[in-house]
Scaffold this active site. Structure first.
Site, mmCIF file in Angstrom:
data_model
loop_
_atom_site.group_PDB
_atom_site.id
_atom_site.type_symbol
_atom_site.label_atom_id
_atom_site.label_comp_id
_atom_site.label_asym_id
_atom_site.label_seq_id
_atom_site.Cartn_x
_atom_site.Cartn_y
_atom_site.Cartn_z
ATOM 1 N N GLN A 103 0.814 -1.220 0.000
ATOM 2 C CA GLN A 103 0.000 0.000 0.000
ATOM 3 C C GLN A 103 0.846 1.268 0.000
ATOM 4 O O GLN A 103 0.345 2.342 -0.325
ATOM 5 C CB GLN A 103 -0.954 -0.004 1.189
ATOM 6 C CG GLN A 103 -2.160 -0.910 0.983
ATOM 7 C CD GLN A 103 -3.259 -0.635 1.986
ATOM 8 O OE1 GLN A 103 -3.014 -0.533 3.180
ATOM 9 N NE2 GLN A 103 -4.480 -0.513 1.502
ATOM 10 N N HIS A 283 -11.735 1.197 9.408
ATOM 11 C CA HIS A 283 -10.439 0.898 8.800
ATOM 12 C C HIS A 283 -10.444 1.173 7.295
ATOM 13 O O HIS A 283 -9.459 1.678 6.746
ATOM 14 C CB HIS A 283 -10.045 -0.548 9.088
ATOM 15 C CG HIS A 283 -9.915 -0.841 10.552
ATOM 16 N ND1 HIS A 283 -9.043 -0.140 11.362
ATOM 17 C CD2 HIS A 283 -10.550 -1.727 11.356
ATOM 18 C CE1 HIS A 283 -9.148 -0.595 12.601
ATOM 19 N NE2 HIS A 283 -10.060 -1.545 12.626
ATOM 20 N N LEU A 284 -11.540 0.856 6.620
ATOM 21 C CA LEU A 284 -11.632 1.171 5.190
ATOM 22 C C LEU A 284 -11.558 2.672 4.967
ATOM 23 O O LEU A 284 -10.961 3.131 3.980
ATOM 24 C CB LEU A 284 -12.923 0.597 4.602
ATOM 25 C CG LEU A 284 -13.199 0.917 3.136
ATOM 26 C CD1 LEU A 284 -12.050 0.469 2.237
ATOM 27 C CD2 LEU A 284 -14.518 0.285 2.687
ATOM 28 N N ALA A 285 -12.130 3.456 5.861
ATOM 29 C CA ALA A 285 -12.065 4.917 5.730
ATOM 30 C C ALA A 285 -10.617 5.382 5.603
ATOM 31 O O ALA A 285 -10.295 6.237 4.768
ATOM 32 C CB ALA A 285 -12.741 5.580 6.929
ATOM 33 N N ASP A 286 -9.727 4.813 6.424
ATOM 34 C CA ASP A 286 -8.307 5.166 6.342
ATOM 35 C C ASP A 286 -7.740 4.881 4.953
ATOM 36 O O ASP A 286 -6.928 5.651 4.427
ATOM 37 C CB ASP A 286 -7.495 4.357 7.363
ATOM 38 C CG ASP A 286 -7.856 4.677 8.801
ATOM 39 O OD1 ASP A 286 -8.448 5.745 9.039
ATOM 40 O OD2 ASP A 286 -7.535 3.857 9.680
ATOM 41 N N GLN A 287 -8.162 3.755 4.374
ATOM 42 C CA GLN A 287 -7.593 3.315 3.093
ATOM 43 C C GLN A 287 -8.117 4.126 1.904
ATOM 44 O O GLN A 287 -7.546 4.059 0.819
ATOM 45 C CB GLN A 287 -7.909 1.834 2.848
ATOM 46 C CG GLN A 287 -7.730 0.914 4.032
ATOM 47 C CD GLN A 287 -6.302 0.798 4.489
ATOM 48 O OE1 GLN A 287 -5.397 0.954 3.681
ATOM 49 N NE2 GLN A 287 -6.083 0.543 5.756
ATOM 50 N N HIS A 308 -6.555 8.057 13.586
ATOM 51 C CA HIS A 308 -5.819 7.549 12.424
ATOM 52 C C HIS A 308 -6.284 8.254 11.156
ATOM 53 O O HIS A 308 -5.471 8.703 10.330
ATOM 54 C CB HIS A 308 -6.070 6.044 12.320
ATOM 55 C CG HIS A 308 -4.943 5.255 11.754
ATOM 56 N ND1 HIS A 308 -4.758 5.070 10.408
ATOM 57 C CD2 HIS A 308 -3.932 4.593 12.358
ATOM 58 C CE1 HIS A 308 -3.693 4.315 10.203
ATOM 59 N NE2 HIS A 308 -3.167 4.010 11.371
#
Length: 339
Positions: A103, A283-287, A308
């Site tokens: 990533q 967690h997807l929001a971070d990505q 985060h």
């Protein structure tokens, strides 16, 4: 000469995401950066093998000049060169996350001068990192909707502490990036519980999926005993496919923790997600922050604006001429980006 962006690695949640985002954005924009206090908010500050591999992978892909690339370093200076497509192979040398290394470099390769294949050896299913399953089933389908051609293949599972796993991604340069809007997830279409077992008794996986089934009676069940000496390790996931996107929640078996406790951890995260009308999990929001920033437009809803997430936004805004808004709503937050 481009100005050097000074970053404080202790800002916000003080983790490795600050470094990974900075490396990606430096390669893409050509802006050098220097960072102090790397991972200052962690029990073991400084560069671990996983972070050092990400730095060296970025260095190789763009021919960067770098200072401070050594284990334990809390200072780094990175001056990028042109991004070069090609065949790359990196080994972390521990169970550190292959996916976090991928990533870091893949966003840069969306803007390379040709197609690329990147293979990374290390851990594929790690605590506090997206799993290979998350990348393949959740993240990449959303990237495809943005115009990004990228496909990751899991070569071999690798768990903490042994590692020994590998994943490879084939990526093509993107002509342009489209924005993505995820306001509602729509109806739930399918739910799948899956237990992965490597040198762990089969009954552990059976108990895990049975516990998840008690929370989600409609879930399909799958217990997979992995071959090939890739253990010991155990990962449990619940994949929720909705009309607008797929989400995946995971937990990992550890010595002294029952199968039921592992399953209840996954169930708690999934139930919290489903209890909110927000489209995107925490967690997807971070990505999504980096690809949406590169597209220059997009929006999503999330139940919680984590430290985060806010830290990642702050780093992105240092490199790109975009602005994020994070507006509180009755049921969470609406995150928007505009240029």
């Amino acid at each position: 000469m481009a100005r050097i962006i000074a970053l404080d690695g202790a800002q916000g949640e003080g983790g490795g995401q600050i470094l990974r985002s900075a490396l990606s954005l430096s390669m893409i924009t050509g802006q050098p950066f220097e960072m102090s206090g790397i991972r200052a908010g962690r029990a073991k500050p400084g560069l671990l093998r996983q972070h050092l591999t990400a730095v060296r992978a970025a260095t190789e892909i763009c021919g960067a000049q770098v200072n401070g690339d050594e284990l334990g370093s809390q200072q780094l200076r990175f001056t990028p060169g042109p991004i070069r497509g090609g065949e790359y192979r990196f080994a972390i040398g521990s169970a550190g996350s292959c996916m976090l290394v991928l990533q870091t470099v893949l966003p840069a390769l969306w803007f390379a001068d040709g197609s690329s294949r990147v293979e990374v050896h290390g851990g594929t299913h790690n605590q506090a990192a997206p799993s290979a399953d998350f990348i393949c089933r959740v993240w990449e389908p959303l990237l495809a909707r943005m115009g990004i051609s990228q496909r990751t293949t899991l070569i071999k599972h690798g768990f903490y502490p042994a590692g020994g796993g590998a994943a490879a991604t084939v990526v093509e340069p993107a002509a342009s990036l489209r924005g993505l809007t995820l306001i509602s997830r729509g109806e739930t279409l399918r739910t799948t519980a899956e237990a992965l077992l490597a040198a762990v008794p089969y009954h552990v996986g059976e108990r895990e999926v049975a516990t998840l089934e008690a929370h989600f009676p409609q879930a399909e069940k799958n217990v997979v005993a992995l071959e090939g000496g890739c253990g010991p390790g155990n990962a449990l996931s619940l994949m929720i496919q909705s009309e607008q996107l797929t989400e995946l929640f995971a937990a990992f078996g550890v010595k002294g923790t029952s199968a039921e406790a592992v399953a209840n951890q996954v169930a708690h995260e999934a139930r919290r997600y489903l209890a909110s009308p927000a489209a995107v999990g925490e967690h997807l929001a971070d990505q999504l922050i980096l690809p949406l920033a590169l597209a220059g437009e997009g929006a999503f809803t999330v139940a919680r604006a984590s430290a985060h997430l806010l830290t990642n936004i702050a780093v992105v805004e240092r490199f790109l001429p975009v602005r994020f808004s994070c507006e509180a709503t009755e049921s969470g937050y609406l995150v928007r980006v505009s240029d």
